[in-house]
Design an enzyme around this catalytic site. Structure first.
Site, PDB file in Angstrom:
ATOM      1  N   GLY A   1       0.744  -1.069   0.074  1.00 23.25           N
ATOM      2  CA  GLY A   1      -0.051  -0.057   0.069  1.00 23.25           C
ATOM      3  C   GLY A   1       0.801   1.321   0.148  1.00 23.25           C
ATOM      4  O   GLY A   1       0.689   1.991  -0.698  1.00 23.25           O
TER       5      GLY A   1
ATOM      6  N   GLU B   1       5.964   4.849   6.645  1.00 19.77           N
ATOM      7  CA  GLU B   1       6.483   4.080   7.426  1.00 19.77           C
ATOM      8  C   GLU B   1       6.114   2.387   6.935  1.00 19.77           C
ATOM      9  O   GLU B   1       4.820   2.188   7.034  1.00 19.77           O
ATOM     10  CB  GLU B   1       6.194   4.098   8.920  1.00 19.77           C
ATOM     11  CG  GLU B   1       6.990   3.379   9.950  1.00 19.77           C
ATOM     12  CD  GLU B   1       6.147   3.050  11.165  1.00 19.77           C
ATOM     13  OE1 GLU B   1       5.835   4.061  11.604  1.00 19.77           O
ATOM     14  OE2 GLU B   1       6.237   1.782  11.292  1.00 19.77           O
TER      15      GLU B   1
ATOM     16  N   CYS C   1       4.721  -2.431  14.541  1.00 21.21           N
ATOM     17  CA  CYS C   1       5.798  -2.308  13.651  1.00 21.21           C
ATOM     18  C   CYS C   1       6.913  -2.352  14.297  1.00 21.21           C
ATOM     19  O   CYS C   1       8.195  -2.694  13.469  1.00 21.21           O
ATOM     20  CB  CYS C   1       5.856  -0.885  12.949  1.00 21.21           C
ATOM     21  SG  CYS C   1       5.462   0.343  14.090  1.00 21.21           S
TER      22      CYS C   1
HETATM   23  P1  NAP Z   1      -2.569  -1.148   4.149  1.00 21.76           P
HETATM   24  O1  NAP Z   1      -3.216  -2.268   3.862  1.00 21.76           O
HETATM   25  O2  NAP Z   1      -1.169  -0.525   3.676  1.00 21.76           O
HETATM   26  O3  NAP Z   1      -3.509   0.038   4.521  1.00 21.76           O
HETATM   27  C1  NAP Z   1      -3.181   1.381   5.037  1.00 21.76           C
HETATM   28  C2  NAP Z   1      -4.113   2.459   4.246  1.00 21.76           C
HETATM   29  O4  NAP Z   1      -3.490   2.560   2.827  1.00 21.76           O
HETATM   30  C3  NAP Z   1      -5.412   2.298   4.028  1.00 21.76           C
HETATM   31  O5  NAP Z   1      -6.026   3.383   4.618  1.00 21.76           O
HETATM   32  C4  NAP Z   1      -5.636   1.388   2.811  1.00 21.76           C
HETATM   33  O6  NAP Z   1      -6.980   1.877   2.199  1.00 21.76           O
HETATM   34  C5  NAP Z   1      -4.716   2.449   1.900  1.00 21.76           C
HETATM   35  N1  NAP Z   1      -4.024   1.244   1.057  1.00 21.76           N
HETATM   36  C6  NAP Z   1      -3.595   0.020   1.137  1.00 21.76           C
HETATM   37  N2  NAP Z   1      -3.247  -0.287  -0.026  1.00 21.76           N
HETATM   38  C7  NAP Z   1      -3.698   0.625  -1.129  1.00 21.76           C
HETATM   39  C8  NAP Z   1      -3.304   0.719  -2.483  1.00 21.76           C
HETATM   40  N3  NAP Z   1      -2.819  -0.156  -3.137  1.00 21.76           N
HETATM   41  N4  NAP Z   1      -3.502   1.984  -2.912  1.00 21.76           N
HETATM   42  C9  NAP Z   1      -4.258   2.962  -2.403  1.00 21.76           C
HETATM   43  N5  NAP Z   1      -4.387   2.817  -0.934  1.00 21.76           N
HETATM   44  C10 NAP Z   1      -4.001   1.754  -0.406  1.00 21.76           C
HETATM   45  O7  NAP Z   1      -2.298  -1.439   5.687  1.00 21.76           O
HETATM   46  P2  NAP Z   1      -3.220  -2.230   6.788  1.00 21.76           P
HETATM   47  O8  NAP Z   1      -4.557  -2.320   6.682  1.00 21.76           O
HETATM   48  O9  NAP Z   1      -2.847  -1.445   8.234  1.00 21.76           O
HETATM   49  O10 NAP Z   1      -2.323  -3.480   7.114  1.00 21.76           O
HETATM   50  C11 NAP Z   1      -2.284  -4.644   6.142  1.00 21.76           C
HETATM   51  C12 NAP Z   1      -0.710  -5.103   6.510  1.00 21.76           C
HETATM   52  O11 NAP Z   1      -0.108  -4.096   6.458  1.00 21.76           O
HETATM   53  C13 NAP Z   1      -0.768  -6.078   7.401  1.00 21.76           C
HETATM   54  O12 NAP Z   1      -1.097  -7.196   7.411  1.00 21.76           O
HETATM   55  C14 NAP Z   1       0.917  -5.624   7.876  1.00 21.76           C
HETATM   56  O13 NAP Z   1       1.274  -6.669   7.064  1.00 21.76           O
HETATM   57  C15 NAP Z   1       1.096  -4.512   7.375  1.00 21.76           C
HETATM   58  N6  NAP Z   1       1.160  -3.300   8.176  1.00 21.76           N
HETATM   59  C16 NAP Z   1       2.353  -3.043   8.788  1.00 21.76           C
HETATM   60  C17 NAP Z   1       2.679  -2.021   9.795  1.00 21.76           C
HETATM   61  C18 NAP Z   1       3.822  -1.625  10.094  1.00 21.76           C
HETATM   62  O14 NAP Z   1       4.075  -0.638  11.011  1.00 21.76           O
HETATM   63  N7  NAP Z   1       4.746  -2.196   9.616  1.00 21.76           N
HETATM   64  C19 NAP Z   1       1.438  -1.383  10.140  1.00 21.76           C
HETATM   65  C20 NAP Z   1       0.345  -1.789   9.914  1.00 21.76           C
HETATM   66  C21 NAP Z   1       0.027  -2.759   8.691  1.00 21.76           C
HETATM   67  P3  NAP Z   1      -8.237   0.851   2.274  1.00 21.76           P
HETATM   68  O15 NAP Z   1      -7.945  -0.223   2.834  1.00 21.76           O
HETATM   69  O16 NAP Z   1      -9.282   1.688   2.690  1.00 21.76           O
HETATM   70  O17 NAP Z   1      -8.148   0.325   0.740  1.00 21.76           O
END
Ligand code: NAP
Length: 481
Positions: free
Chosen positions: A213, A233, A270
């Site tokens: 994302g 991050e 994280c």
């Molecule tokens: P995420 O999928 O990256 O989503 C975070 C934000 O970004 C959401 O608002 C999401 O919107 C948006 N987003 C995600 N992919 C996108 C794309 N391709 N285009 C546009 N917008 C996008 O993170 P998450 O939902 O918090 O968690 C998913 C995974 O991320 C976890 O399973 C973990 O592996 C990782 N994570 C890592 C950390 C860290 O600090 N290392 C923290 C949190 C999560 P929508 O969902 O509304 O589409």
């Protein structure tokens, strides 16, 4: 879908216009106005704490104790940023008096001042529904710098986000501030998120989330006609090195401490320690055994969302399927059907780890990979193979020896924070904090997203040359707005 997107795009246009309009007022507002807002938000969060924590618990399963602590931290950091605003951190000047004569010694009078960048699109994190969501650290630091904020809430806690934003709207009204100081874009699709990042009124982006994302949005920020800073991050495996000295008093206590850190918040931190480097000797083996035992006794709670639960299962299966990896602690049968996953522990050797990039990927959940190393040199090679990380922890490196110095250098090369004791989970909010690191820990390794230095991300320096006093004073934040 297209009509739905058009409606969402229209809402983003509206929110961005509000933030843009409010920027002129808020960017020039006095320190007193900005700090009163930050303090007002902290007070309002605390007043509604019981109700907000109940909603957060319902939506995230993180538990009342953790959520109360997180709300308290959020209020603490809002007040901490208010104190820095009052101290003039966001309005500081560097002054070089004029020196008569020819350059390079001679020069005009120069004053370096700080200006707010402009409206910040803030993507809430899923795993910190208070501290890195609507009124979390990114919002607080942007407001402290004099930037208005457009909040993109996380779909993992939608009702909490709406309630916290409603509370913020109330505070803005009570203080006579424009609603666009904290604008809100509800229920956006992925296309809408990209649209927000590309919006002409947005001057910077703050993001915490997945690598995929984050990279998609980072690309969008850089594909703009006028690219903007993207403070992302994106993930971290947080290596923890256990040196022989750390096991001199036995393996049980360090193993229990580490197991609690790996499973804290169901591993959804994280800073969760994901790679544990131990010596390939009898003590190292005893420690690995004790860690597996201690992990098996932990009972993590449910994960934040079903998607994350599924993501954890795939990530763990991917690690387990790699050649040269053995399973030290497996999940019980049918565990994948439970909302709360059982902890996992895997093991490999240094050469396998170094050669296979798949083993350097984050498992977001209660799991870790032990890497057995022969000696100091191999420990350095393992750290050298890791990409950027938020943290590296060194246990047993207190003595001033050439080997420990080499290790500290290797750790600092890849991490934003190097610990010489304790566990990386739990990040203090203070002036000296650094939460970032080389890519992919952060897309901007010279910045931090936790601690008061986070303000710097949203300030743009301008040098005023031979400026009249009024022009310099106008940027001091002491004028009445
Ligand atoms: P995420 O999928 O990256 O989503 C975070 C934000 O970004 C959401 O608002 C999401 O919107 C948006 N987003 C995600 N992919 C996108 C794309 N391709 N285009 C546009 N917008 C996008 O993170 P998450 O939902 O918090 O968690 C998913 C995974 O991320 C976890 O399973 C973990 O592996 C990782 N994570 C890592 C950390 C860290 O600090 N290392 C923290 C949190 C999560 P929508 O969902 O509304 O589409």
């Amino acid at each position: 879908m297209q009509t739905e997107n058009n409606a969402t795009f229209a809402r983003i246009d509206e929110a961005a216009a509000l933030a843009h309009e409010a920027q002129a007022f808020y960017g020039a507002a006095s320190r007193a106005v900005r700090s009163a807002l930050l303090r007002g938000l902290a007070d309002a969060l605390e007043r509604d704490a019981a109700q907000l924590v109940a909603i957060a618990d319902e939506e995230t399963s993180l538990g009342a104790a953790r959520l109360n602590g997180e709300l308290a931290r959020t209020a603490f950091q809002l007040r901490g940023f208010a104190e820095r605003v009052e101290a003039g951190i966001a309005n500081r000047h560097v002054d070089d008096a004029a020196v008569p004569g020819a350059p390079p010694a001679g020069r005009p009078h120069l004053t370096r001042v700080q200006l707010p960048l402009g409206p910040v699109a803030m993507f809430s994190a899923s795993n910190f529904p208070f501290a890195f969501s609507v009124l979390g650290g990114d919002t607080a630091s942007a407001l402290a710098a004099g930037c208005t904020v457009i909040v993109k809430p996380h779909p993992g806690h939608p009702e909490l986000s709406r309630r916290v934003h409603a509370l913020a709207e109330r505070v803005l009204r009570e203080q006579g501030l424009p609603e666009g100081v904290i604008a809100f874009v509800d229920q956006a699709s992925r296309e809408a998120a990209v649209y927000l990042v590309g919006h002409a009124d947005v001057a910077a982006v703050a993001f915490t989330g997945s690598y995929q994302g984050g990279v998609a949005l980072w690309r969008a920020a850089n594909a703009r006609r006028r690219p903007i800073p993207f403070y992302g991050e994106l993930g971290s495996i947080n290596p923890l090195v256990v040196l022989p000295h750390a096991l001199a008093d036995g393996v049980d206590t360090p193993a229990a401490t580490l197991a609690a850190s790996i499973t804290m918040g169901c591993g959804q931190f994280c800073t969760s320690p994901g790679v544990i480097v131990v010596r390939d000797d009898a003590d190292g083996e005893r420690f690995a055994h004790a860690l597996a035992q201690a992990l098996s006794a932990q009972k993590p709670h449910a994960m934040l969302t079903a998607a994350m639960r599924h993501g954890f299962e795939s990530a763990a299966a991917h690690i387990a399927s790699q050649a040269g990896v053995s399973v030290r602690l497996a999940a019980p049968a049918h565990d994948e059907e439970a909302a709360a996953p059982a902890p996992r522990l895997f093991e490999t050797d240094a050469q396998t780890f170094i050669a296979n990039a798949a083993l350097h990927e984050e498992m977001f959940g209660p799991a870790a990979l032990i890497v057995k190393v022969r000696d100091e040199a191999q420990t350095l090679d393992v750290l050298g193979a890791v990409e950027g990380s938020l943290t590296v922890t060194l246990w047993g490196a207190q003595a001033d020896t050439p080997a420990n110095r080499a290790l500290a250098t290797a750790a600092q090369r890849i991490a934003g924070r190097v610990l010489f004791g304790g566990v990386p989970t739990g990040v203090a909010v203070c002036d000296a904090q650094q939460h970032g690191g080389p890519w992919p820990a952060s897309t901007q390794p010279h910045t931090t997203s936790v601690g008061y230095a986070a303000i710097e991300r949203f300030l743009r320096p301008v040098a005023l040359q031979d400026a009249p006093q009024w022009a310099i004073a106008a940027t001091s934040g002491t004028a009445t707005a």
